[in-house]
Design a protein around this motif. Structure first.
Motif, short mmCIF file in Angstrom:
data_model
loop_
_atom_site.label_atom_id
_atom_site.label_comp_id
_atom_site.label_asym_id
_atom_site.label_seq_id
_atom_site.Cartn_x
_atom_site.Cartn_y
_atom_site.Cartn_z
N ILE A 55 -22.78 33.84 -81.55
CA ILE A 55 -21.50 34.72 -83.07
C ILE A 55 -20.66 33.78 -83.04
O ILE A 55 -20.77 32.39 -83.07
CB ILE A 55 -20.14 35.10 -81.41
CG1 ILE A 55 -20.53 36.00 -80.73
CG2 ILE A 55 -18.79 35.13 -82.26
CD1 ILE A 55 -19.54 37.20 -79.79
N GLY A 56 -20.85 33.38 -84.68
CA GLY A 56 -20.59 32.34 -85.32
C GLY A 56 -21.09 31.55 -85.96
O GLY A 56 -21.55 31.12 -86.66
N PRO A 115 -21.64 39.11 -87.81
CA PRO A 115 -20.38 39.78 -87.82
C PRO A 115 -19.25 39.55 -86.58
O PRO A 115 -20.33 40.62 -85.64
CB PRO A 115 -20.12 41.54 -87.67
CG PRO A 115 -21.79 41.23 -88.16
CD PRO A 115 -22.81 40.24 -87.81
N LEU A 116 -18.58 39.49 -85.92
CA LEU A 116 -17.40 39.66 -85.35
C LEU A 116 -16.86 41.13 -85.18
O LEU A 116 -15.93 40.74 -86.20
CB LEU A 116 -16.69 38.50 -84.88
CG LEU A 116 -15.78 38.41 -83.50
CD1 LEU A 116 -16.80 38.18 -82.05
CD2 LEU A 116 -15.30 36.97 -84.37
N ALA A 125 -13.14 43.23 -81.05
CA ALA A 125 -12.90 42.11 -79.64
C ALA A 125 -12.28 41.67 -79.98
O ALA A 125 -11.45 40.44 -79.23
CB ALA A 125 -14.56 41.96 -79.80
N VAL A 126 -10.97 41.38 -81.00
CA VAL A 126 -10.85 40.42 -81.53
C VAL A 126 -8.96 40.45 -81.66
O VAL A 126 -8.00 39.85 -81.37
CB VAL A 126 -10.93 39.37 -82.91
CG1 VAL A 126 -9.30 39.03 -83.95
CG2 VAL A 126 -12.51 38.82 -83.44
#
Length: 74
Positions: free
Chosen positions: A14-15, A19-20, A24-25
């Motif tokens: 991730i990062g 894509p996140l 989850a955010v």
């Protein structure tokens, strides 16, 4: 004798361009935003007209923070 090497399959971290997902955010963003609003209340408004706690302990603990953020307290 010939040797062959096979690179292990690595999923992107991730990062690293992956894509996140918003699911989850979003809970973490709401949690951090709520904590920030509570902290802003205690630094900026506690011990005033909307005081939740009696006494001056909260005021003394956040006194320097109030001046740093520009809130008057005297």
């Amino acid at each position: 004798m010939a040797q062959s090497t096979v690179a292990p399959a690595v999923s992107p971290a991730i990062g690293a361009g992956a894509p996140l997902p918003l699911r989850a955010v979003l809970p973490w963003a709401l949690f951090v935003g709520t904590l920030m609003l509570v902290a802003l209340y205690f630094v900026g408004a506690e011990q005033g007209a909307t005081s939740v706690f009696a006494g001056k302990e909260v005021h003394e603990w956040v006194h320097d923070g109030r001046h740093l953020l520009g809130f008057p307290c005297h």
